[in-house]
Write a protein that holds these residues in place. Sequence first.
Motif, short mmCIF file in Angstrom:
data_model
loop_
_atom_site.label_atom_id
_atom_site.label_comp_id
_atom_site.label_asym_id
_atom_site.label_seq_id
_atom_site.Cartn_x
_atom_site.Cartn_y
_atom_site.Cartn_z
N GLY A 11 -0.51 -22.17 7.56
CA GLY A 11 -1.20 -21.65 6.68
C GLY A 11 -0.91 -21.02 5.31
O GLY A 11 -1.54 -20.88 4.30
N THR A 12 0.10 -20.27 5.66
CA THR A 12 1.02 -19.83 4.57
C THR A 12 1.35 -20.86 3.39
O THR A 12 1.22 -20.56 2.45
N LEU A 13 1.83 -21.93 4.02
CA LEU A 13 2.49 -23.11 2.99
C LEU A 13 1.25 -23.59 2.33
O LEU A 13 1.30 -23.88 0.95
N ALA A 14 0.10 -23.94 3.08
CA ALA A 14 -0.96 -24.43 2.48
C ALA A 14 -1.48 -23.35 1.27
O ALA A 14 -2.08 -23.78 0.19
N THR A 15 -1.37 -22.02 1.72
CA THR A 15 -1.95 -20.98 0.72
C THR A 15 -1.08 -21.08 -0.60
O THR A 15 -1.51 -20.91 -1.89
N ILE A 16 0.23 -21.23 -0.52
CA ILE A 16 1.12 -21.00 -1.43
C ILE A 16 0.89 -22.64 -2.27
O ILE A 16 0.69 -22.48 -3.70
N ALA A 17 0.74 -23.68 -1.67
CA ALA A 17 0.39 -25.03 -2.39
C ALA A 17 -0.90 -24.84 -3.09
O ALA A 17 -1.08 -25.71 -4.22
N THR A 18 -2.05 -24.29 -2.80
CA THR A 18 -3.15 -24.06 -3.42
C THR A 18 -3.15 -23.02 -4.83
O THR A 18 -3.74 -23.21 -5.70
N VAL A 19 -2.19 -22.04 -4.42
CA VAL A 19 -2.16 -21.09 -5.72
C VAL A 19 -1.30 -21.42 -6.64
O VAL A 19 -1.21 -21.14 -7.85
N VAL A 20 -0.25 -22.09 -6.41
CA VAL A 20 0.65 -22.44 -7.32
C VAL A 20 0.01 -23.32 -8.65
O VAL A 20 0.44 -23.07 -9.87
N MET B 94 -4.11 -19.62 8.19
CA MET B 94 -3.29 -18.32 8.13
C MET B 94 -4.12 -17.30 8.95
O MET B 94 -3.35 -16.84 9.82
N PRO B 95 -5.23 -17.09 8.72
CA PRO B 95 -5.78 -15.88 9.64
C PRO B 95 -6.17 -16.50 10.92
O PRO B 95 -6.11 -15.72 11.93
N LEU B 96 -6.52 -17.79 10.95
CA LEU B 96 -6.61 -18.31 12.41
C LEU B 96 -5.41 -18.35 13.25
O LEU B 96 -5.37 -17.88 14.39
N GLY B 97 -4.18 -18.37 12.61
CA GLY B 97 -2.81 -18.41 13.16
C GLY B 97 -2.53 -16.97 13.68
O GLY B 97 -2.25 -16.75 14.80
N LEU B 98 -2.72 -16.03 12.88
CA LEU B 98 -2.64 -14.57 13.06
C LEU B 98 -3.65 -14.24 14.42
O LEU B 98 -3.18 -13.31 15.44
N ASN C 188 2.94 -18.46 24.86
CA ASN C 188 2.73 -19.78 24.19
C ASN C 188 1.93 -19.63 23.05
O ASN C 188 2.05 -20.30 22.01
N LEU C 189 0.72 -18.75 23.52
CA LEU C 189 -0.03 -18.69 22.23
C LEU C 189 0.49 -17.91 21.05
O LEU C 189 0.15 -18.23 19.82
N VAL C 190 1.51 -17.10 21.31
CA VAL C 190 2.09 -16.22 20.27
C VAL C 190 2.95 -17.36 19.35
O VAL C 190 3.02 -17.23 18.50
N ARG C 191 3.56 -18.31 20.15
CA ARG C 191 4.06 -19.15 19.47
C ARG C 191 3.60 -20.34 18.60
O ARG C 191 3.70 -20.48 17.58
N VAL C 192 2.36 -20.46 19.16
CA VAL C 192 1.61 -21.52 18.66
C VAL C 192 0.81 -20.79 17.42
O VAL C 192 0.92 -21.24 16.41
N GLY C 193 0.59 -19.72 17.55
CA GLY C 193 -0.16 -18.76 16.35
C GLY C 193 0.85 -18.79 15.39
O GLY C 193 0.44 -18.59 13.98
N GLY C 194 2.00 -18.33 15.75
CA GLY C 194 3.12 -18.31 14.63
C GLY C 194 3.30 -19.55 13.82
O GLY C 194 3.37 -19.64 12.45
N LEU D 198 -2.48 -12.93 17.92
CA LEU D 198 -2.92 -11.61 18.36
C LEU D 198 -3.60 -11.49 19.77
O LEU D 198 -3.26 -10.83 20.62
N VAL D 199 -4.08 -12.74 20.10
CA VAL D 199 -4.64 -13.02 21.56
C VAL D 199 -3.49 -13.31 22.45
O VAL D 199 -3.71 -12.84 23.53
#
Length: 84
Positions: free
Chosen positions: A23-32, A52-56, A11-17, A60-61
């Motif tokens: 986070g990736t979408l938010a990063t793209i939205a802030t860089v564009v 993004m790093p929080l999800g990673l 479950n943690l792997v799924r939630v982390g993904g 991993l946990v």
Amino acid sequence: MTGRSRDLGENLVRVGGVVFVLGTLATIATVVPYLLDLPRLPSIAWGLSMMMPLGLLVALVGLFATARAESRRRRAAREAAAAS
């Protein structure tokens, strides 16, 4: 999955993904806006990029928790086979 319910690690792997993708979408939205010379997004958008790093980390946990649980299951099965 075979008949057993998902353990905490899976479950943690799924939630982390999911958190990582958000986070990736938010990063793209802030860089564009920087690339296209558009108005900058507020600071909260940069904060959402930290998902993004929080999800990673969460994924991993979950991977480590799943590996430990699987190791315990194998050890218990090996000890049960040796005892009989």
